[in-house]
Motif scaffolding. Structure first.
Motif, PDB file in Angstrom:
ATOM      1  N   GLY A 270     -16.886 -25.281 -33.981  1.00  0.00           N
ATOM      2  CA  GLY A 270     -15.309 -25.723 -35.140  1.00  0.00           C
ATOM      3  C   GLY A 270     -14.568 -25.318 -34.333  1.00  0.00           C
ATOM      4  N   LEU A 271     -14.702 -24.065 -34.186  1.00  0.00           N
ATOM      5  CA  LEU A 271     -13.387 -23.398 -34.050  1.00  0.00           C
ATOM      6  C   LEU A 271     -13.101 -23.978 -32.458  1.00  0.00           C
ATOM      7  N   ARG A 272     -13.904 -23.817 -31.325  1.00  0.00           N
ATOM      8  CA  ARG A 272     -13.389 -24.350 -30.424  1.00  0.00           C
ATOM      9  C   ARG A 272     -13.457 -25.781 -30.231  1.00  0.00           C
ATOM     10  N   ASP A 273     -13.427 -26.963 -30.931  1.00  0.00           N
ATOM     11  CA  ASP A 273     -12.976 -27.593 -31.224  1.00  0.00           C
ATOM     12  C   ASP A 273     -11.159 -27.756 -31.428  1.00  0.00           C
ATOM     13  N   GLU A 274     -11.107 -27.416 -33.105  1.00  0.00           N
ATOM     14  CA  GLU A 274      -9.862 -26.586 -32.871  1.00  0.00           C
ATOM     15  C   GLU A 274      -9.105 -26.365 -32.160  1.00  0.00           C
ATOM     16  N   LEU A 275      -9.412 -25.247 -31.705  1.00  0.00           N
ATOM     17  CA  LEU A 275      -8.919 -25.055 -30.291  1.00  0.00           C
ATOM     18  C   LEU A 275      -8.494 -26.223 -28.732  1.00  0.00           C
ATOM     19  N   VAL A 276      -9.218 -26.651 -28.555  1.00  0.00           N
ATOM     20  CA  VAL A 276      -9.487 -27.436 -27.356  1.00  0.00           C
ATOM     21  C   VAL A 276      -8.051 -28.713 -28.705  1.00  0.00           C
ATOM     22  N   ARG A 277      -8.119 -28.891 -29.270  1.00  0.00           N
ATOM     23  CA  ARG A 277      -7.131 -29.698 -29.899  1.00  0.00           C
ATOM     24  C   ARG A 277      -5.826 -29.637 -29.583  1.00  0.00           C
ATOM     25  N   LYS A 278      -5.328 -28.553 -30.275  1.00  0.00           N
ATOM     26  CA  LYS A 278      -4.409 -27.492 -30.551  1.00  0.00           C
ATOM     27  C   LYS A 278      -3.813 -27.395 -28.534  1.00  0.00           C
ATOM     28  N   VAL A 279      -4.804 -26.841 -28.181  1.00  0.00           N
ATOM     29  CA  VAL A 279      -4.105 -26.572 -26.660  1.00  0.00           C
ATOM     30  C   VAL A 279      -3.870 -27.843 -26.038  1.00  0.00           C
ATOM     31  N   LEU A 280      -3.898 -28.996 -26.037  1.00  0.00           N
ATOM     32  CA  LEU A 280      -4.078 -30.795 -25.581  1.00  0.00           C
ATOM     33  C   LEU A 280      -2.374 -30.878 -26.044  1.00  0.00           C
ATOM     34  N   GLU A 281      -2.369 -30.427 -27.888  1.00  0.00           N
ATOM     35  CA  GLU A 281      -1.136 -30.907 -28.092  1.00  0.00           C
ATOM     36  C   GLU A 281      -0.254 -30.242 -27.622  1.00  0.00           C
ATOM     37  N   ALA A 282      -0.196 -29.424 -27.248  1.00  0.00           N
ATOM     38  CA  ALA A 282       0.661 -29.020 -26.675  1.00  0.00           C
ATOM     39  C   ALA A 282       0.864 -28.556 -25.022  1.00  0.00           C
ATOM     40  N   VAL A 283       0.087 -29.152 -24.702  1.00  0.00           N
ATOM     41  CA  VAL A 283       0.020 -28.778 -23.064  1.00  0.00           C
ATOM     42  C   VAL A 283      -1.073 -30.578 -22.935  1.00  0.00           C
ATOM     43  N   PRO A 284      -0.487 -31.499 -23.136  1.00  0.00           N
ATOM     44  CA  PRO A 284      -1.321 -32.902 -23.694  1.00  0.00           C
ATOM     45  C   PRO A 284      -1.975 -33.339 -21.593  1.00  0.00           C
ATOM     46  N   GLU A 285      -1.072 -33.048 -20.052  1.00  0.00           N
ATOM     47  CA  GLU A 285      -2.223 -32.798 -19.118  1.00  0.00           C
ATOM     48  C   GLU A 285      -2.671 -32.090 -18.733  1.00  0.00           C
ATOM     49  N   ALA A 286      -3.022 -30.539 -19.957  1.00  0.00           N
ATOM     50  CA  ALA A 286      -4.430 -30.805 -19.380  1.00  0.00           C
ATOM     51  C   ALA A 286      -5.592 -30.956 -19.495  1.00  0.00           C
ATOM     52  N   THR A 287      -6.718 -30.375 -19.047  1.00  0.00           N
ATOM     53  CA  THR A 287      -8.138 -31.320 -18.998  1.00  0.00           C
ATOM     54  C   THR A 287      -9.236 -30.288 -19.117  1.00  0.00           C
ATOM     55  N   LEU A 288     -10.410 -30.864 -19.509  1.00  0.00           N
ATOM     56  CA  LEU A 288     -11.383 -29.776 -20.553  1.00  0.00           C
ATOM     57  C   LEU A 288     -12.389 -30.320 -19.472  1.00  0.00           C
ATOM     58  N   ASN A 289     -12.741 -28.940 -18.962  1.00  0.00           N
ATOM     59  CA  ASN A 289     -14.457 -28.955 -17.557  1.00  0.00           C
ATOM     60  C   ASN A 289     -15.485 -28.944 -18.840  1.00  0.00           C
ATOM     61  N   GLY A 290     -16.537 -29.760 -17.368  1.00  0.00           N
ATOM     62  CA  GLY A 290     -17.951 -28.964 -18.623  1.00  0.00           C
ATOM     63  C   GLY A 290     -18.509 -31.143 -19.336  1.00  0.00           C
ATOM     64  N   ASP A 291     -19.196 -30.678 -19.916  1.00  0.00           N
ATOM     65  CA  ASP A 291     -19.923 -31.581 -20.505  1.00  0.00           C
ATOM     66  C   ASP A 291     -19.277 -31.425 -22.172  1.00  0.00           C
ATOM     67  N   TRP A 292     -18.766 -33.120 -22.734  1.00  0.00           N
ATOM     68  CA  TRP A 292     -18.400 -32.856 -23.589  1.00  0.00           C
ATOM     69  C   TRP A 292     -19.127 -33.860 -24.517  1.00  0.00           C
ATOM     70  N   GLY A 293     -20.141 -34.287 -24.281  1.00  0.00           N
ATOM     71  CA  GLY A 293     -20.679 -35.248 -24.826  1.00  0.00           C
ATOM     72  C   GLY A 293     -21.227 -34.216 -26.259  1.00  0.00           C
ATOM     73  N   HIS A 294     -23.142 -34.999 -26.887  1.00  0.00           N
ATOM     74  CA  HIS A 294     -22.647 -34.341 -27.701  1.00  0.00           C
ATOM     75  C   HIS A 294     -24.377 -34.254 -28.051  1.00  0.00           C
ATOM     76  N   GLU A 295     -25.699 -34.599 -26.934  1.00  0.00           N
ATOM     77  CA  GLU A 295     -26.435 -33.989 -26.768  1.00  0.00           C
ATOM     78  C   GLU A 295     -27.519 -34.191 -25.540  1.00  0.00           C
ATOM     79  N   LEU A 296     -28.551 -33.183 -24.704  1.00  0.00           N
ATOM     80  CA  LEU A 296     -28.860 -33.705 -24.121  1.00  0.00           C
ATOM     81  C   LEU A 296     -29.897 -34.822 -24.449  1.00  0.00           C
ATOM     82  N   VAL A 297     -30.148 -35.900 -22.805  1.00  0.00           N
ATOM     83  CA  VAL A 297     -31.167 -36.809 -22.979  1.00  0.00           C
ATOM     84  C   VAL A 297     -32.206 -36.510 -24.043  1.00  0.00           C
ATOM     85  N   GLY A 298     -32.626 -35.187 -24.165  1.00  0.00           N
ATOM     86  CA  GLY A 298     -34.341 -34.881 -24.303  1.00  0.00           C
ATOM     87  C   GLY A 298     -34.161 -34.658 -26.318  1.00  0.00           C
TER      88      GLY A 298
END
Length: 409
Positions: A270-298
């Motif tokens: 929850g804290l991470r998602d809020e941090l990402v949201r606020k960073v993207l509000e301040a710097v819209p051109e920033a990009t996220l790295n890694g997997d931002w899906g929900h869960e692994l196939v298994g």
């Protein structure tokens, strides 16, 4: 200071610090036969049983080490030597391209000094080794392969690998698999027996335990040639006098972090998602790295709950770190720095990023002391910091052009 570098090290849990402090007041070498030695041995064995219960292992599979780097080196070198000793054809190592340097450089050392062949397993754009990638690599030379090593969760971008699926494939080809789970234990549900790995590395300071104390989970039937020789401690795999207070502190940290893991993971996400949201509000051109899906196939989480890795176009990571530090915010970059020379993140490059992106990234990693106030501090600082970093970068580029014009080179 706002501390957001928990993936590098996280503060000790108060329970672990208290247990370790109490153990420091006692004397006794766990290999001695007198009363003090037997009490020390009892403390070690109770710690071993506690760790095993927390991570789905047998007590006899817990080999104490001095931390993650030693555990990775022991697994990679020790299993390689044992496998090659049994079959001289087995000189091939399959290692994921996004491993920690403790694994990568151990494998490279074997190439230089022991005649090993190293093949880096490619990852997809989110930083994951796909099962079909491993299967194809093994099909191309399983009889020559000594070991597969794929980390459970990446320390830079937080992407989680499906270790159970990868272990199954490795075993189809009669090849053992090691996983560096330093970032996973205490945060994700880690079950050594269920995952199928032959060896698993964990360390204390990533999960609220002491520095300089870790463990290698090593299956009883996994052959591993020791790096150290001496007293024959730890199944004769890792000789050396045991650090009883640190072992006790590690066990308490693993137990408490594991028990609180599901609740803490939800809070951190929850804290991470809020941090990402606020960073993207301040710097819209920033990009996220890694997997931002929900869960692994298994099933299971596809990323670590406490890591947000972001790239900021036009910026250098080292400039961002220093500017954030000046604002009282401690975070890190995906770039490794050796002898003062900044290098682009090998993880981002393996994921297909260009060098500019790999250099201009920050990792915010949260842990058990993180709060809403930490997120708010980042939200206030990140916009002005990125703007200053870009101006510094542009000024540096102009100066470089001016120097080139003046020298004719």
């Amino acid at each position: 200071m706002t501390y957001l570098d928990h993936a590098a090290t996280t503060p000790m849990l108060r329970q672990a610090a208290a247990a370790m402090s109490e153990a420091l007041s006692r004397t006794g070498n766990a290999s001695s036969l007198h009363s003090a030695g037997r009490l020390a041995r009892r403390a070690v064995e109770e710690a071993r049983e506690s760790i095993a219960a927390s991570v789905g292992a047998r007590p006899s599979e817990v080999v104490f080490t001095a931390g993650g780097t030693e555990g990775d080196n022991l697994a990679v070198k020790g299993i390689y030597w044992a496998r090659r000793g049994d079959d001289p054809r087995r000189t091939r190592l399959l290692v994921s391209a996004i491993e920690h340097h403790a694994v990568l450089e151990a494998a490279e050392w074997l190439v230089t000094h022991e005649g090993a062949e190293l093949e880096l397993l490619p990852v997809d754009q989110v930083g994951r080794v796909r099962p079909e990638t491993l299967r194809a690599a093994l099909a191309a030379g399983a009889g020559r392969t000594a070991l597969v090593s794929v980390m459970w969760a990446n320390n830079e971008v937080g992407t989680v690998n499906d270790i159970e699926a990868l272990s199954e494939i490795a075993h189809e080809f009669d090849v053992p698999l090691h996983t560096d789970a330093v970032q996973a234990v205490g945060v994700l549900p880690v079950d050594f027996a269920a995952c199928g790995a032959d060896a698993l590395t964990l360390t204390g300071h990533k999960l609220g335990g002491p520095y300089g104390q870790g463990a290698l989970l090593l299956r009883r039937d996994a052959e591993c040639t020791p790096l150290l020789h001496g007293g024959g401690q730890e199944r004769d795999v890792r000789s050396g006098t045991l650090n009883v207070p640190a072992v006790v502190g590690l066990a308490v940290a693993v137990r408490h972090a594991g028990a609180d893991g599901p609740h803490r993971a939800a809070e951190l996400a929850g804290l991470r998602d809020e941090l990402v949201r606020k960073v993207l509000e301040a710097v819209p051109e920033a990009t996220l790295n890694g997997d931002w899906g929900h869960e692994l196939v298994g099933g299971g989480p596809c990323r670590l709950p406490g890591i947000a890795h972001m790239s900021f176009p036009g910026c250098e990571g080292d400039s961002l770190i220093m500017l954030m530090d000046a604002q009282g915010i401690e975070c890190s970059t995906g770039s490794a720095c050796t002898a003062g020379v900044a290098r682009p993140s090998h993880v981002l490059l393996a994921m297909g990023a260009d060098e500019a992106t790999a250099r201009g990234s920050l990792r915010f990693s949260l842990g058990h002391t993180s709060t809403d106030a930490d997120v708010a501090a980042v939200a206030r600082a990140i916009g002005p910091v990125v703007e200053r970093a870009r101006r510094a970068g542009h000024a540096g580029s102009r100066q470089t052009l001016a120097n080139t014009a003046a020298t004719g080179r």
